[in-house]
Scaffold this active site. Structure first.
Site, PDB file in Angstrom:
ATOM      1  N   GLY A 135       3.083 -40.334 -38.522  1.00 19.25           N
ATOM      2  CA  GLY A 135       3.431 -41.449 -39.379  1.00 19.25           C
ATOM      3  C   GLY A 135       2.216 -42.271 -39.729  1.00 19.25           C
ATOM      4  O   GLY A 135       1.073 -41.840 -39.513  1.00 19.25           O
TER       5      GLY A 135
ATOM      6  N   LYS B 195       1.979 -40.183 -27.438  1.00 16.65           N
ATOM      7  CA  LYS B 195       1.845 -40.952 -28.678  1.00 16.65           C
ATOM      8  C   LYS B 195       0.392 -41.360 -28.835  1.00 16.65           C
ATOM      9  O   LYS B 195      -0.181 -42.005 -27.958  1.00 16.65           O
ATOM     10  CB  LYS B 195       2.738 -42.195 -28.639  1.00 16.65           C
ATOM     11  CG  LYS B 195       4.219 -41.905 -28.636  1.00 16.65           C
ATOM     12  CD  LYS B 195       5.029 -43.175 -28.870  1.00 16.65           C
ATOM     13  CE  LYS B 195       4.780 -43.746 -30.260  1.00 16.65           C
ATOM     14  NZ  LYS B 195       5.599 -44.945 -30.535  1.00 16.65           N
TER      15      LYS B 195
ATOM     16  N   ASP C 236      11.586 -52.071 -35.002  1.00 23.37           N
ATOM     17  CA  ASP C 236      11.862 -50.953 -35.907  1.00 23.37           C
ATOM     18  C   ASP C 236      13.174 -50.284 -35.500  1.00 23.37           C
ATOM     19  O   ASP C 236      13.226 -49.072 -35.235  1.00 23.37           O
ATOM     20  CB  ASP C 236      10.711 -49.944 -35.874  1.00 23.37           C
ATOM     21  CG  ASP C 236      10.823 -48.876 -36.948  1.00 23.37           C
ATOM     22  OD1 ASP C 236      11.548 -49.107 -37.945  1.00 23.37           O
ATOM     23  OD2 ASP C 236      10.204 -47.803 -36.795  1.00 23.37           O
TER      24      ASP C 236
END
Length: 223
Positions: A9, A27, A131
């Site tokens: 992303g 991540k 989010d």
């Protein structure tokens, strides 16, 4: 160690790999070339710290999230527990609808209740996800009794203000309504349970949500 890219992303990449003999999620945040390198390094470090803290904080309050195994500020990575056999709430809804399940039926009302209670606990402990979407919620078998497992706290913060909590709910509301058709009652159930489970503080957040919605409509109308 071998890595398999899952997603990429705007903020970074997510891999699956093996770490100390177990399957994990990694991540990785990558540099933003439009920022000064020193500023970018500082912002990236703070975002990684905030995400790791939010995950640990959630677990300490009984909210299911992946466990944090390691944080590496040299490579800008967080090593996380992989939730085996999980499905996103987004895909669970799609699959159930494809099987002719009604969005107003007991399967989805039960799901909405679990989401509402989870978010009430999240906000009661002043954790802002940042989010909230159905892609950032997981279920594990058996799905009807599974807890909601929250993931992707890359935009998270700690804040006690009703305004920020209302924005969190607004993001989820818009995400659900735009992604899944005929979910008005589902969203109402989420918010109703949130308000009941969270008591007076949650009621204040729901009242503030009306103001956030109004601002959102004005923005859509006038840009």
């Amino acid at each position: 160690m071998n890595r398999e890219l899952l997603t990429q992303g705007a903020e970074g990449r997510v891999f699956t790999t093996s770490w100390l003999g177990q399957s994990v999620i990694v991540k990785q945040r990558f540099p933003k070339t439009y920022r000064h390198p020193d500023l970018d390094a500082q912002i990236t470090r703070e975002r990684i710290k905030a995400e790791a803290r939010a995950l640990v904080r959630c677990r300490s309050f009984g909210i299911r999230t992946p466990a944090v195994y390691d944080v590496d500020f040299t490579t800008n990575e967080i090593v996380l527990e992989e939730i085996n056999d999980s499905v996103t709430v987004r895909n669970f809804i799609y699959d159930a609808v494809n099987k002719q399940q009604s969005m107003n039926g007991p399967v989805f009302m039960n799901l909405a209740e679990k989401i509402g209670k989870t978010l009430a606990k999240l906000h009661d402990n002043n954790i802002i996800h940042g989010d909230l979407t159905t892609s950032n919620m997981l279920l594990v078998p058996p799905y009807d009794t599974s807890d909601i497992i929250l993931i992707d706290f890359g935009l998270s913060s700690v804040d006690e203000r009703p305004e920020d909590k209302a924005v969190d709910l607004y993001v989820l509301e818009r995400a659900v309504l735009s992604t899944h058709p005929n979910t008005e009652l589902f969203v109402q159930q989420v918010l109703s349970v949130y308000k009941t489970a969270g008591g007076k503080a949650a009621a204040e957040v729901i009242n503030r949500l009306d103001e956030v919605r109004m601002r959102g409509r004005k923005k859509l109308c006038f840009g």
